[in-house]
Design an enzyme around this catalytic site. Sequence first.
Site, PDB file in Angstrom:
ATOM      1  N   ASP A  45       0.523  10.892  -6.298  1.00  0.00           N
ATOM      2  CA  ASP A  45       1.507  10.545  -7.335  1.00  0.00           C
ATOM      3  C   ASP A  45       1.126   9.217  -7.994  1.00  0.00           C
ATOM      4  O   ASP A  45       1.346   9.014  -9.191  1.00  0.00           O
ATOM      5  CB  ASP A  45       2.908  10.449  -6.734  1.00  0.00           C
ATOM      6  CG  ASP A  45       3.499  11.827  -6.467  1.00  0.00           C
ATOM      7  OD1 ASP A  45       3.080  12.790  -7.137  1.00  0.00           O
ATOM      8  OD2 ASP A  45       4.363  11.931  -5.590  1.00  0.00           O
ATOM      9  N   GLY A  46       0.578   8.295  -7.187  1.00  0.00           N
ATOM     10  CA  GLY A  46       0.137   7.000  -7.724  1.00  0.00           C
ATOM     11  C   GLY A  46      -0.929   7.189  -8.799  1.00  0.00           C
ATOM     12  O   GLY A  46      -0.941   6.476  -9.807  1.00  0.00           O
ATOM     13  N   HIS A  50      -0.917   6.157 -12.994  1.00  0.00           N
ATOM     14  CA  HIS A  50      -1.983   5.523 -13.789  1.00  0.00           C
ATOM     15  C   HIS A  50      -2.301   6.372 -15.022  1.00  0.00           C
ATOM     16  O   HIS A  50      -2.472   5.844 -16.124  1.00  0.00           O
ATOM     17  CB  HIS A  50      -3.252   5.327 -12.953  1.00  0.00           C
ATOM     18  CG  HIS A  50      -3.149   4.182 -11.991  1.00  0.00           C
ATOM     19  ND1 HIS A  50      -2.515   4.288 -10.773  1.00  0.00           N
ATOM     20  CD2 HIS A  50      -3.570   2.897 -12.073  1.00  0.00           C
ATOM     21  CE1 HIS A  50      -2.558   3.120 -10.145  1.00  0.00           C
ATOM     22  NE2 HIS A  50      -3.191   2.261 -10.914  1.00  0.00           N
ATOM     23  N   GLU A 123      10.236   4.033 -12.202  1.00  0.00           N
ATOM     24  CA  GLU A 123      11.320   3.052 -12.187  1.00  0.00           C
ATOM     25  C   GLU A 123      10.874   1.695 -12.706  1.00  0.00           C
ATOM     26  O   GLU A 123       9.673   1.443 -12.893  1.00  0.00           O
ATOM     27  CB  GLU A 123      11.893   2.855 -10.762  1.00  0.00           C
ATOM     28  CG  GLU A 123      11.092   1.991  -9.823  1.00  0.00           C
ATOM     29  CD  GLU A 123       9.859   2.642  -9.284  1.00  0.00           C
ATOM     30  OE1 GLU A 123       8.757   2.224  -9.668  1.00  0.00           O
ATOM     31  OE2 GLU A 123       9.957   3.562  -8.469  1.00  0.00           O
ATOM     32  N   ARG A 148      24.080 -10.651  -6.813  1.00  0.00           N
ATOM     33  CA  ARG A 148      23.286 -11.646  -6.072  1.00  0.00           C
ATOM     34  C   ARG A 148      22.602 -10.909  -4.935  1.00  0.00           C
ATOM     35  O   ARG A 148      23.279 -10.219  -4.167  1.00  0.00           O
ATOM     36  CB  ARG A 148      24.169 -12.737  -5.463  1.00  0.00           C
ATOM     37  CG  ARG A 148      24.611 -13.797  -6.428  1.00  0.00           C
ATOM     38  CD  ARG A 148      25.462 -14.825  -5.703  1.00  0.00           C
ATOM     39  NE  ARG A 148      25.949 -15.840  -6.603  1.00  0.00           N
ATOM     40  CZ  ARG A 148      26.995 -15.677  -7.420  1.00  0.00           C
ATOM     41  NH1 ARG A 148      27.655 -14.547  -7.433  1.00  0.00           N
ATOM     42  NH2 ARG A 148      27.362 -16.649  -8.219  1.00  0.00           N
ATOM     43  N   ASP A 150      18.400  -9.407  -3.381  1.00  0.00           N
ATOM     44  CA  ASP A 150      16.935  -9.371  -3.499  1.00  0.00           C
ATOM     45  C   ASP A 150      16.471  -8.832  -4.837  1.00  0.00           C
ATOM     46  O   ASP A 150      15.445  -9.249  -5.368  1.00  0.00           O
ATOM     47  CB  ASP A 150      16.340  -8.500  -2.379  1.00  0.00           C
ATOM     48  CG  ASP A 150      16.325  -9.238  -1.054  1.00  0.00           C
ATOM     49  OD1 ASP A 150      16.795 -10.398  -1.022  1.00  0.00           O
ATOM     50  OD2 ASP A 150      15.863  -8.662  -0.054  1.00  0.00           O
ATOM     51  N   GLN A 225       3.185  -4.900 -12.315  1.00  0.00           N
ATOM     52  CA  GLN A 225       4.125  -5.994 -12.060  1.00  0.00           C
ATOM     53  C   GLN A 225       3.748  -7.219 -12.891  1.00  0.00           C
ATOM     54  O   GLN A 225       2.587  -7.612 -12.936  1.00  0.00           O
ATOM     55  CB  GLN A 225       4.086  -6.360 -10.573  1.00  0.00           C
ATOM     56  CG  GLN A 225       4.925  -7.581 -10.231  1.00  0.00           C
ATOM     57  CD  GLN A 225       5.189  -7.674  -8.748  1.00  0.00           C
ATOM     58  OE1 GLN A 225       5.955  -6.929  -8.181  1.00  0.00           O
ATOM     59  NE2 GLN A 225       4.517  -8.614  -8.102  1.00  0.00           N
TER      60      GLN A 225
HETATM   61  P1  NAP Z   1       1.602   3.299  -4.301  1.00  0.00           P
HETATM   62  O1  NAP Z   1       0.963   3.001  -3.022  1.00  0.00           O
HETATM   63  O2  NAP Z   1       0.805   3.870  -5.444  1.00  0.00           O
HETATM   64  O3  NAP Z   1       2.841   4.286  -4.074  1.00  0.00           O
HETATM   65  C1  NAP Z   1       3.666   4.137  -2.967  1.00  0.00           C
HETATM   66  C2  NAP Z   1       4.073   5.529  -2.478  1.00  0.00           C
HETATM   67  O4  NAP Z   1       5.019   6.095  -3.401  1.00  0.00           O
HETATM   68  C3  NAP Z   1       2.888   6.493  -2.385  1.00  0.00           C
HETATM   69  O5  NAP Z   1       2.982   7.185  -1.168  1.00  0.00           O
HETATM   70  C4  NAP Z   1       3.121   7.425  -3.568  1.00  0.00           C
HETATM   71  O6  NAP Z   1       2.617   8.733  -3.375  1.00  0.00           O
HETATM   72  C5  NAP Z   1       4.636   7.457  -3.609  1.00  0.00           C
HETATM   73  N1  NAP Z   1       5.224   7.913  -4.880  1.00  0.00           N
HETATM   74  C6  NAP Z   1       4.928   7.521  -6.151  1.00  0.00           C
HETATM   75  N2  NAP Z   1       5.718   8.157  -7.033  1.00  0.00           N
HETATM   76  C7  NAP Z   1       6.528   8.972  -6.310  1.00  0.00           C
HETATM   77  C8  NAP Z   1       7.576   9.864  -6.646  1.00  0.00           C
HETATM   78  N3  NAP Z   1       7.958  10.044  -7.918  1.00  0.00           N
HETATM   79  N4  NAP Z   1       8.219  10.511  -5.632  1.00  0.00           N
HETATM   80  C9  NAP Z   1       7.880  10.337  -4.348  1.00  0.00           C
HETATM   81  N5  NAP Z   1       6.896   9.492  -3.963  1.00  0.00           N
HETATM   82  C10 NAP Z   1       6.237   8.812  -4.935  1.00  0.00           C
HETATM   83  O7  NAP Z   1       2.365   1.930  -4.738  1.00  0.00           O
HETATM   84  P2  NAP Z   1       2.381   1.052  -6.071  1.00  0.00           P
HETATM   85  O8  NAP Z   1       1.147   1.320  -6.846  1.00  0.00           O
HETATM   86  O9  NAP Z   1       2.724  -0.322  -5.743  1.00  0.00           O
HETATM   87  O10 NAP Z   1       3.670   1.580  -6.909  1.00  0.00           O
HETATM   88  C11 NAP Z   1       3.799   2.871  -7.274  1.00  0.00           C
HETATM   89  C12 NAP Z   1       5.130   3.375  -6.830  1.00  0.00           C
HETATM   90  O11 NAP Z   1       5.352   3.047  -5.483  1.00  0.00           O
HETATM   91  C13 NAP Z   1       6.330   2.766  -7.544  1.00  0.00           C
HETATM   92  O12 NAP Z   1       6.601   3.422  -8.762  1.00  0.00           O
HETATM   93  C14 NAP Z   1       7.447   2.918  -6.531  1.00  0.00           C
HETATM   94  O13 NAP Z   1       8.239   4.063  -6.773  1.00  0.00           O
HETATM   95  C15 NAP Z   1       6.744   3.116  -5.207  1.00  0.00           C
HETATM   96  N6  NAP Z   1       7.186   2.078  -4.288  1.00  0.00           N
HETATM   97  C16 NAP Z   1       7.950   2.465  -3.247  1.00  0.00           C
HETATM   98  C17 NAP Z   1       8.453   1.536  -2.353  1.00  0.00           C
HETATM   99  C18 NAP Z   1       9.310   2.011  -1.214  1.00  0.00           C
HETATM  100  O14 NAP Z   1       9.466   3.233  -1.066  1.00  0.00           O
HETATM  101  N7  NAP Z   1       9.855   1.108  -0.431  1.00  0.00           N
HETATM  102  C19 NAP Z   1       8.143   0.174  -2.527  1.00  0.00           C
HETATM  103  C20 NAP Z   1       7.359  -0.190  -3.609  1.00  0.00           C
HETATM  104  C21 NAP Z   1       6.887   0.771  -4.499  1.00  0.00           C
HETATM  105  P3  NAP Z   1       1.022   9.070  -3.333  1.00  0.00           P
HETATM  106  O15 NAP Z   1       0.570   8.677  -1.964  1.00  0.00           O
HETATM  107  O16 NAP Z   1       0.991  10.549  -3.561  1.00  0.00           O
HETATM  108  O17 NAP Z   1       0.356   8.296  -4.421  1.00  0.00           O
END
Ligand code: NAP
Length: 268
Positions: A45-46, A50, A123, A148, A150, A225
């Site tokens: 999904d990541g 991109h 998001e 207020r 995170d 970011q």
């Molecule tokens: P990333 O490592 O590319 O993604 C983090 C995880 O989120 C990966 O396992 C990715 O799946 C999964 N993901 C992305 N879009 C998804 C969706 N629509 N539904 C379910 N899972 C999804 O991290 P990044 O590059 O920093 O940011 C990309 C995304 O990571 C953000 O858009 C955000 O949604 C997510 N994220 C999640 C958290 C959390 O869950 N606590 C924290 C920060 C960011 P793949 O392994 O298939 O790529």
Amino acid sequence: MKFYIISRSDKLSNELMATARNYLEDFGMEWNEESPDVVLSIGGDGTLLHAFHKYSEKLADVAFVGIHTGHLGFYADWKPIEIEKLVLSIAKKEYEVIEYPLLEVSIHYQNLEEPAVYLALNESTVKSPDVTLVMDVFLNEHHFERFRGDGLCMSTPSGSTAYNKALGGAIIHPSLQAMQLTEMASINNRVFRTVGSPLVLPGHHRCALRPVKAPDFMVTIDHLQLLHKDVKSIEYRVAYEKVRFARFRAFPFWQRVHDSFIDSELSD
Ligand code: NAP
């Protein structure tokens, strides 16, 4: 028909990219990075995030397809062993196009007339670079609460299974024109109070976040970011633009939710 492929760049994804490119060129399709009709994203999904941002200016012309080389994804829902079937369907144009809603994020600055405008597929989050985030939340220009904590997260329906879900947000079907606001660790006591529940807003509603003191914020748009300084407001709405996916077979959203979070035995 023109196509382009984006790979996560691991060995398997690159091999699949070479295979798919050969097949599609054999079928007379043109490799075209500038203005493709179909973009294959190979990885997770990541990787699709991109791909989306690479073509965010050309969304009306591009249809995305995701192939996962790790676990099943929400955007990347084709398996590597299905690659031949997939390229045959692309070459024969045996697919329909489905559209999912996006989030429009407008960041207004104190000293600039024009806002910076972004589209998010998953998001947008807002955090303070060093202290507790303090922001006034307005819904349709009415003051709703002073937050207020995170941070705050506004997600799309298809992003509701990502960060939003980890924050306790609801999973929203992507056929709904909506956006969802979730809190990150809000401070709640007798002095400070927030609603404490995720809010699901319909397509015609607006949400604005306005600084109370410090005007600098870390804002994410999917995986991107940036630090934004001297912010006057951050405004969210469901975008007019949509993201288009090429669909070759029925794979209902709730089935993907089940297979991703509950049990993937039936479909792997
Ligand atoms: P990333 O490592 O590319 O993604 C983090 C995880 O989120 C990966 O396992 C990715 O799946 C999964 N993901 C992305 N879009 C998804 C969706 N629509 N539904 C379910 N899972 C999804 O991290 P990044 O590059 O920093 O940011 C990309 C995304 O990571 C953000 O858009 C955000 O949604 C997510 N994220 C999640 C958290 C959390 O869950 N606590 C924290 C920060 C960011 P793949 O392994 O298939 O790529």
